[in-house]
Motif scaffolding. Structure first.
Motif, PDB file in Angstrom:
ATOM      1  N   ALA A 150       0.769  -1.211   0.062  1.00 48.77           N
ATOM      2  CA  ALA A 150      -0.140  -0.075  -0.139  1.00 48.77           C
ATOM      3  C   ALA A 150       0.891   1.314  -0.011  1.00 48.77           C
ATOM      4  N   VAL A 151       2.137   1.262   0.532  1.00 48.16           N
ATOM      5  CA  VAL A 151       2.982   2.302   0.569  1.00 48.16           C
ATOM      6  C   VAL A 151       3.686   2.450  -0.704  1.00 48.16           C
ATOM      7  N   GLY A 152       3.703   1.451  -1.613  1.00 48.91           N
ATOM      8  CA  GLY A 152       4.445   1.643  -2.905  1.00 48.91           C
ATOM      9  C   GLY A 152       5.764   1.259  -2.804  1.00 48.91           C
ATOM     10  N   GLY A 153       6.415   0.573  -1.660  1.00 49.62           N
ATOM     11  CA  GLY A 153       7.788   0.498  -1.624  1.00 49.62           C
ATOM     12  C   GLY A 153       8.421  -0.861  -1.507  1.00 49.62           C
ATOM     13  N   VAL A 154       7.341  -1.896  -1.555  1.00 51.41           N
ATOM     14  CA  VAL A 154       7.774  -3.359  -1.317  1.00 51.41           C
ATOM     15  C   VAL A 154       6.783  -3.991  -2.556  1.00 51.41           C
ATOM     16  N   THR A 164       7.910   6.714  -5.300  1.00 48.47           N
ATOM     17  CA  THR A 164       8.531   7.950  -5.483  1.00 48.47           C
ATOM     18  C   THR A 164       9.125   7.965  -6.828  1.00 48.47           C
ATOM     19  N   GLY A 165       9.252   6.871  -7.439  1.00 49.98           N
ATOM     20  CA  GLY A 165       9.904   6.911  -9.047  1.00 49.98           C
ATOM     21  C   GLY A 165      11.376   7.202  -8.923  1.00 49.98           C
ATOM     22  N   SER A 166      12.059   6.605  -7.746  1.00 51.74           N
ATOM     23  CA  SER A 166      13.407   6.799  -7.556  1.00 51.74           C
ATOM     24  C   SER A 166      14.347   5.321  -7.448  1.00 51.74           C
ATOM     25  N   ALA A 167      13.396   4.190  -7.139  1.00 45.55           N
ATOM     26  CA  ALA A 167      14.183   3.027  -6.952  1.00 45.55           C
ATOM     27  C   ALA A 167      13.424   1.817  -7.684  1.00 45.55           C
ATOM     28  N   ALA A 168      14.102   0.975  -8.435  1.00 43.63           N
ATOM     29  CA  ALA A 168      13.500  -0.037  -9.331  1.00 43.63           C
ATOM     30  C   ALA A 168      12.783  -0.998  -8.323  1.00 43.63           C
ATOM     31  N   LEU A 169      11.688  -1.238  -8.818  1.00 42.84           N
ATOM     32  CA  LEU A 169      10.846  -2.523  -8.505  1.00 42.84           C
ATOM     33  C   LEU A 169      10.179  -2.903  -9.762  1.00 42.84           C
ATOM     34  N   GLY A 170      10.944  -3.376 -10.426  1.00 44.67           N
ATOM     35  CA  GLY A 170      10.331  -3.492 -11.868  1.00 44.67           C
ATOM     36  C   GLY A 170       9.504  -4.611 -12.215  1.00 44.67           C
ATOM     37  N   ASN A 171       8.908  -4.583 -13.150  1.00 47.21           N
ATOM     38  CA  ASN A 171       7.944  -6.061 -13.512  1.00 47.21           C
ATOM     39  C   ASN A 171       8.872  -6.824 -14.262  1.00 47.21           C
ATOM     40  N   VAL A 181       1.136   7.273 -24.914  1.00 46.55           N
ATOM     41  CA  VAL A 181       1.990   7.182 -23.619  1.00 46.55           C
ATOM     42  C   VAL A 181       2.595   8.428 -23.510  1.00 46.55           C
ATOM     43  N   ALA A 182       2.224   8.942 -22.202  1.00 44.64           N
ATOM     44  CA  ALA A 182       2.770  10.411 -21.929  1.00 44.64           C
ATOM     45  C   ALA A 182       3.277  10.622 -20.423  1.00 44.64           C
ATOM     46  N   ASP A 183       4.351  11.385 -20.232  1.00 42.38           N
ATOM     47  CA  ASP A 183       4.520  11.816 -18.971  1.00 42.38           C
ATOM     48  C   ASP A 183       4.601  10.766 -17.958  1.00 42.38           C
ATOM     49  N   ASN A 184       4.980   9.491 -18.190  1.00 39.57           N
ATOM     50  CA  ASN A 184       5.443   8.345 -17.096  1.00 39.57           C
ATOM     51  C   ASN A 184       6.775   8.302 -16.872  1.00 39.57           C
ATOM     52  N   VAL A 185       6.922   7.719 -15.764  1.00 38.46           N
ATOM     53  CA  VAL A 185       8.257   6.984 -15.470  1.00 38.46           C
ATOM     54  C   VAL A 185       8.224   5.495 -15.668  1.00 38.46           C
ATOM     55  N   ILE A 186       9.124   5.276 -16.648  1.00 39.54           N
ATOM     56  CA  ILE A 186       9.057   3.783 -17.045  1.00 39.54           C
ATOM     57  C   ILE A 186      10.434   3.238 -17.117  1.00 39.54           C
ATOM     58  N   SER A 187      10.781   2.820 -15.772  1.00 39.51           N
ATOM     59  CA  SER A 187      12.106   2.346 -15.456  1.00 39.51           C
ATOM     60  C   SER A 187      12.263   1.401 -14.553  1.00 39.51           C
ATOM     61  N   GLY A 188      13.528   0.617 -14.650  1.00 37.00           N
ATOM     62  CA  GLY A 188      13.764  -0.474 -13.667  1.00 37.00           C
ATOM     63  C   GLY A 188      13.175  -1.922 -13.888  1.00 37.00           C
ATOM     64  N   ASN A 189      12.515  -2.009 -15.189  1.00 41.12           N
ATOM     65  CA  ASN A 189      11.653  -3.276 -15.629  1.00 41.12           C
ATOM     66  C   ASN A 189      12.891  -4.232 -16.009  1.00 41.12           C
ATOM     67  N   GLY A 190      12.314  -5.400 -15.874  1.00 38.00           N
ATOM     68  CA  GLY A 190      13.222  -6.401 -16.163  1.00 38.00           C
ATOM     69  C   GLY A 190      13.499  -6.862 -17.781  1.00 38.00           C
ATOM     70  N   ARG A 193       9.931   9.619 -18.790  1.00 38.12           N
ATOM     71  CA  ARG A 193      11.358   9.387 -18.104  1.00 38.12           C
ATOM     72  C   ARG A 193      11.332   7.791 -18.494  1.00 38.12           C
ATOM     73  N   ILE A 194      12.407   7.314 -19.363  1.00 33.86           N
ATOM     74  CA  ILE A 194      12.527   6.066 -19.528  1.00 33.86           C
ATOM     75  C   ILE A 194      14.001   5.440 -19.207  1.00 33.86           C
ATOM     76  N   GLY A 195      14.025   4.643 -17.984  1.00 35.61           N
ATOM     77  CA  GLY A 195      15.364   4.364 -17.714  1.00 35.61           C
ATOM     78  C   GLY A 195      15.983   5.361 -16.676  1.00 35.61           C
ATOM     79  N   THR A 196      15.265   6.207 -16.362  1.00 36.98           N
ATOM     80  CA  THR A 196      15.746   7.134 -15.172  1.00 36.98           C
ATOM     81  C   THR A 196      14.674   7.327 -13.853  1.00 36.98           C
ATOM     82  N   ASN A 197      15.382   8.008 -12.927  1.00 41.28           N
ATOM     83  CA  ASN A 197      14.340   8.277 -11.810  1.00 41.28           C
ATOM     84  C   ASN A 197      13.397   9.335 -12.435  1.00 41.28           C
ATOM     85  N   ALA A 198      12.404   9.737 -11.475  1.00 42.14           N
ATOM     86  CA  ALA A 198      11.345  10.696 -11.753  1.00 42.14           C
ATOM     87  C   ALA A 198      12.022  11.915 -12.234  1.00 42.14           C
ATOM     88  N   GLY A 199      12.951  12.462 -11.476  1.00 40.71           N
ATOM     89  CA  GLY A 199      13.436  13.685 -11.810  1.00 40.71           C
ATOM     90  C   GLY A 199      14.373  13.617 -13.033  1.00 40.71           C
TER      91      GLY A 199
END
Length: 184
Positions: free
Chosen positions: A32-36, A96-103, A117-126, A146-152
């Motif tokens: 629920a927190v989005g971190g695990v 937060t868009g800062s750590a990989a928890l990829g699909n 597909v607009a304005d997403n963070v798409i990163s950390g995927n397998g 943002r593809i392959g980067t953090n949210a910033g």
């Protein structure tokens, strides 16, 4: 999260009148927190035919979905009837868009025509960040992501298989654009 199959399915194959659905403000494949990671056993969101007007996410932060940690793709669009808009989500990262928890596979896989597909963070995927595949995948648009980067956009959160893949048979798709806001 944690289901044996997909997290959310929008399936117009059973009823062609399935239209104008919205998926907003969810945490799909994480706690629920989005971190695990608490991944679903297949895709986070699966969109099948008859889905005219489907919106996954939205312009505001409150509309954002976090779609990560799933066993297959984050979002899999295999529509036959209409475009899907995927906007402002975090796909493959923590909330937060800062750590990989990829699909496990790609963040977004598209097999249809006219999706945005607009304005997403798409990163950390397998696998890759975005796949556009097949002979029905025409005139899709990827802008402002943002593809392959953090949210910033200040640090790498790589997709294991690369950023964007346009496969055989897919044509007239647009990646980026003429303005700064359209750049990925």
């Amino acid at each position: 999260s944690g289901n044996g199959g997909h997290g959310i399915v929008i399936d117009g194959n059973y009823n062609a009148a399935t239209a104008n659905n919205t998926v907003q403000g969810n945490t799909i494949g994480l706690d629920a927190v989005g971190g695990v990671a608490l991944g679903n056993g297949d895709c986070g969101v699966l969109v099948l035919g008859g889905d005219v007007g489907t919106l996954i996410g939205g312009a505001s932060a409150a509309a954002r979905n976090v779609i990560s940690g799933n066993t297959n793709h984050g979002i899999y669009v295999m529509s036959t009837a209409g475009a899907v808009t995927i906007q402002n989500n975090h796909i493959g990262t923590d909330a937060t868009g800062s750590a990989a928890l990829g699909n496990t596979h790609s963040g977004v896989q598209i097999w249809n025509t006219g999706s945005v597909v607009a304005d997403n963070v798409i990163s950390g995927n397998g696998a890759r960040g975005v796949d556009i595949l097949g002979e029905a995948a025409h005139a899709n648009v990827l802008t402002g992501n943002r593809i392959g980067t953090n949210a910033g956009g200040t640090a790498a959160v790589a997709n294991a298989g690369g950023g964007v893949w346009i496969g055989q048979g897919a044509d007239f798709n647009r990646i980026g654009g003429a303005t700064v806001a359209e750049r990925n």
